[in-house]
Design a protein around this motif. Structure first.
Motif, PDB file in Angstrom:
ATOM      1  N   UNK A  88       0.814  -1.204   0.000  1.00  0.00           N
ATOM      2  CA  UNK A  88       0.000   0.000   0.000  1.00  0.00           C
ATOM      3  C   UNK A  88       0.852   1.261   0.000  1.00  0.00           C
ATOM      4  N   UNK A  89       2.160   1.116   0.029  1.00  0.00           N
ATOM      5  CA  UNK A  89       3.066   2.263   0.002  1.00  0.00           C
ATOM      6  C   UNK A  89       2.989   2.983  -1.345  1.00  0.00           C
ATOM      7  N   UNK A 117      -6.536  -3.692  -7.122  1.00  0.00           N
ATOM      8  CA  UNK A 117      -7.002  -4.258  -5.852  1.00  0.00           C
ATOM      9  C   UNK A 117      -6.649  -5.738  -5.746  1.00  0.00           C
ATOM     10  N   UNK A 118      -6.815  -6.488  -6.822  1.00  0.00           N
ATOM     11  CA  UNK A 118      -6.469  -7.916  -6.809  1.00  0.00           C
ATOM     12  C   UNK A 118      -4.963  -8.111  -6.652  1.00  0.00           C
ATOM     13  N   UNK A 155      -3.283   5.271 -10.063  1.00  0.00           N
ATOM     14  CA  UNK A 155      -4.355   4.610  -9.308  1.00  0.00           C
ATOM     15  C   UNK A 155      -3.883   3.733  -8.151  1.00  0.00           C
ATOM     16  N   UNK A 156      -2.603   3.498  -7.975  1.00  0.00           N
ATOM     17  CA  UNK A 156      -2.134   2.574  -6.938  1.00  0.00           C
ATOM     18  C   UNK A 156      -2.633   2.971  -5.559  1.00  0.00           C
ATOM     19  N   UNK A 157      -2.639   4.250  -5.257  1.00  0.00           N
ATOM     20  CA  UNK A 157      -3.047   4.706  -3.909  1.00  0.00           C
ATOM     21  C   UNK A 157      -4.426   5.347  -3.885  1.00  0.00           C
ATOM     22  N   UNK A 158      -5.202   5.180  -4.949  1.00  0.00           N
ATOM     23  CA  UNK A 158      -6.533   5.822  -4.961  1.00  0.00           C
ATOM     24  C   UNK A 158      -7.610   4.884  -4.486  1.00  0.00           C
ATOM     25  N   UNK A 213     -12.069  -1.482 -14.285  1.00  0.00           N
ATOM     26  CA  UNK A 213     -11.284  -2.721 -14.415  1.00  0.00           C
ATOM     27  C   UNK A 213      -9.845  -2.500 -13.970  1.00  0.00           C
ATOM     28  N   UNK A 214      -9.287  -1.322 -14.236  1.00  0.00           N
ATOM     29  CA  UNK A 214      -7.949  -0.977 -13.731  1.00  0.00           C
ATOM     30  C   UNK A 214      -7.939  -1.073 -12.213  1.00  0.00           C
TER      31      UNK A 214
END
Length: 191
Positions: free
Chosen positions: A41-42, A76-77, A188-191, A70-71
């Motif tokens: 989550x960093x 998330x997966x 999108x990694x931290x959104x 889908x992104x």
């Protein structure tokens, strides 16, 4: 290595991955976060997203709301699988090539065999049922399970890692999506 031998080896590797996927449980859900999951989550590290640089000309498409959803499901997966941003880049680039991030149902005569979902996975190759394969979380976890089985995938160029899992007729096609996939993960990694 000659083309015929390479395709034979990749075909055997694909069957091995598909067999492993068919035999392995993908629906084990443990709701307690592990230390590895907390670490993913960093903040996304730009150097980790494209460690080999991009290969060849890059393609880019505008994403609609469905594709953006889908992104987010792929990211998330990826986090759920305890994998990092690079795994998300490989997954998203693969899905961009296979489906343009659209969750493909049965395409009739336009379908490549029985390929479905974000990654054009095939029920007949052991990826899961049509219902499973068209579930973005399931299909991403199945792809990531295959990726985890590739020794040294983290040190491979994206197209080689993706091809080893997918065994595509167009093995170099994944490379064209690497920059957009990295940009998407960074966004999108931290959104």
């Amino acid at each position: 290595m000659n083309t015929m031998l390479r395709k034979s080896i990749l075909g055997i590797a694909g069957l091995t991955v598909a067999g492993g996927l068919a035999a392995g449980p993908l629906n084990h859900h443990d709701s307690s976060p592990t230390a590895r999951e907390a670490a993913v989550t960093a903040q996304a590290d730009p150097a980790a997203l494209v460690p080999h640089g991009v290969q060849g000309a890059q393609s880019r498409i505008d994403l609609n709301d469905e594709q953006t959803g889908n992104v987010k499901a792929i990211i998330a997966a990826t986090k759920k699988a305890g994998m990092d941003e690079r795994a998300a880049v490989v997954s998203i680039a693969t899905s961009l090539q296979e489906s343009k991030l659209e969750n493909l149902g049965h395409l009739g005569d336009r379908n490549d065999h029985d390929s479905l979902g974000l990654f054009q996975q095939r029920p007949s190759s052991g990826w899961g049922t049509p219902e499973q394969i068209t579930d973005p979380e399931y299909s991403t976890l199945a792809f990531l399970k295959g990726l985890k089985q590739v020794d040294g995938w983290q040190d491979m160029p994206l197209t080689q890692a993706a091809q080893t899992v997918q065994v595509s007729a167009y093995p170099d096609a994944y490379a064209q999506w690497e920059q957009q996939a990295a940009d998407i993960v960074a966004q999108h990694w931290n959104s």
